[in-house]
Write a protein that holds these residues in place. Structure first.
Motif, PDB file in Angstrom:
ATOM      1  N   TRP A   1       0.835  -1.250   0.011  1.00  0.00           N
ATOM      2  CA  TRP A   1       0.029   0.005   0.014  1.00  0.00           C
ATOM      3  C   TRP A   1       0.915   1.317   0.089  1.00  0.00           C
ATOM      4  O   TRP A   1       1.847   1.243   0.797  1.00  0.00           O
ATOM      5  N   PHE A   2       0.603   2.115  -0.778  1.00  0.00           N
ATOM      6  CA  PHE A   2       1.361   3.294  -0.826  1.00  0.00           C
ATOM      7  C   PHE A   2       0.608   4.621  -1.070  1.00  0.00           C
ATOM      8  O   PHE A   2      -0.837   4.327  -1.302  1.00  0.00           O
ATOM      9  N   ARG A   3       0.990   5.721  -0.848  1.00  0.00           N
ATOM     10  CA  ARG A   3       0.027   6.775  -1.023  1.00  0.00           C
ATOM     11  C   ARG A   3       0.913   8.055  -1.470  1.00  0.00           C
ATOM     12  O   ARG A   3       2.222   7.953  -1.405  1.00  0.00           O
TER      13      ARG A   3
ATOM     14  N   GLY B   1       5.658   4.429   0.856  1.00  0.00           N
ATOM     15  CA  GLY B   1       5.013   3.293   1.223  1.00  0.00           C
ATOM     16  C   GLY B   1       4.556   3.096   2.460  1.00  0.00           C
ATOM     17  O   GLY B   1       5.113   4.019   3.318  1.00  0.00           O
ATOM     18  N   VAL B   2       3.293   2.573   2.583  1.00  0.00           N
ATOM     19  CA  VAL B   2       2.573   2.862   3.866  1.00  0.00           C
ATOM     20  C   VAL B   2       2.645   1.610   4.558  1.00  0.00           C
ATOM     21  O   VAL B   2       2.814   1.614   5.937  1.00  0.00           O
TER      22      VAL B   2
ATOM     23  N   TYR C   1       5.061  -1.698   8.146  1.00  0.00           N
ATOM     24  CA  TYR C   1       4.382  -0.364   8.369  1.00  0.00           C
ATOM     25  C   TYR C   1       5.249   0.684   8.247  1.00  0.00           C
ATOM     26  O   TYR C   1       6.427   0.418   9.173  1.00  0.00           O
ATOM     27  N   ALA C   2       5.012   1.615   7.648  1.00  0.00           N
ATOM     28  CA  ALA C   2       5.861   2.981   7.882  1.00  0.00           C
ATOM     29  C   ALA C   2       5.789   3.310   9.295  1.00  0.00           C
ATOM     30  O   ALA C   2       4.557   3.384   9.727  1.00  0.00           O
TER      31      ALA C   2
ATOM     32  N   MET D   1       8.335  -5.229   0.742  1.00  0.00           N
ATOM     33  CA  MET D   1       8.888  -4.362   0.988  1.00  0.00           C
ATOM     34  C   MET D   1       8.228  -2.944   0.798  1.00  0.00           C
ATOM     35  O   MET D   1       7.132  -3.133   0.218  1.00  0.00           O
ATOM     36  N   LEU D   2       8.662  -1.922   1.486  1.00  0.00           N
ATOM     37  CA  LEU D   2       7.807  -0.278   1.266  1.00  0.00           C
ATOM     38  C   LEU D   2       8.440   0.325   0.442  1.00  0.00           C
ATOM     39  O   LEU D   2       8.043   1.565   0.135  1.00  0.00           O
ATOM     40  N   SER D   3       9.208  -0.001  -0.539  1.00  0.00           N
ATOM     41  CA  SER D   3       9.682   0.896  -1.621  1.00  0.00           C
ATOM     42  C   SER D   3       9.118   0.581  -2.879  1.00  0.00           C
ATOM     43  O   SER D   3       8.847  -0.365  -3.314  1.00  0.00           O
TER      44      SER D   3
END
Length: 126
Positions: free
Chosen positions: A36-38, A47-48, A60-61, A107-109
Motif C-alpha cells: 500500500w502506498f500513498r 510506502g505505507v 508498516y511505515a 517491501m515498502l519501496s
C-alpha cells in the motif's frame, strides 16, 4: 489480465476510520506480496504498508504504525488496509501494488512493485 482495483476511499473527519480494499485478478495472493502506498500533492509516493504472501507478514511505515492494519482474504483475492485514528496528514491518493517476485518478503519501496491500481482518494478534514 493482471489487475488491481482499489476502493473505500472518501472524506473522513480527524480521528475517524476508513477501510480500503484492493481487489486483485490475474494472479494469486498465495504467491505475491502486496504493498500500500500513498501520494499527497507535491510529494513523492511513499510506502505505507505491505503484506507478504507466505505467512502474511506485514510491515508498516513509522508514520502509520499502531493506526493502520493490513490484512488479506486469499479466497476473495482481496487485500485490505484498515486505517484508524486518521490525521489530516494522511490525506493522499492511496494505491495498492503487486510485487511479482515469487514469495519475496514485502517491501515498502515503490520501486520494488510491478503492477499498480488506479488509486483511491482519502481526505481527512473537519
Amino acid at each position: 489480465q493482471l489487475q488491481l482495483v482499489e476502493s473505500g476511499g472518501g472524506l473522513v473527519q480527524p480521528g475517524g476510520s476508513l477501510r480500503l480494499s484492493c481487489a486483485v485478478s490475474g494472479f494469486s495472493l498465495d504467491y505475491y506480496a502486496i504493498g500500500w502506498f500513498r501520494q499527497a500533492p507535491g510529494k513523492e509516493r511513499e510506502g505505507v504498508s505491505c503484506i507478504s504472501s507466505r505467512r502474511g507478514t506485514t510491515n508498516y511505515a513509522d508514520s502509520v504504525k499502531g493506526r493502520f492494519t493490513a490484512s488479506r482474504d486469499n479466497a476473495k483475492n482481496t487485500v485490505y488496509l484498515q486505517m484508524n485514528s486518521l490525521k489530516p496528514e494522511d490525506t493522499a491518493v492511496y494505491y495498492c501494488a503487486a510485487d511479482m517476485r515469487l514469495f519475496r518478503q514485502c517491501m515498502l519501496s515503490p520501486q520494488e512493485y510491478d503492477y499498480w491500481g488506479q488509486g483511491t482518494q482519502v481526505t481527512v478534514s473537519s
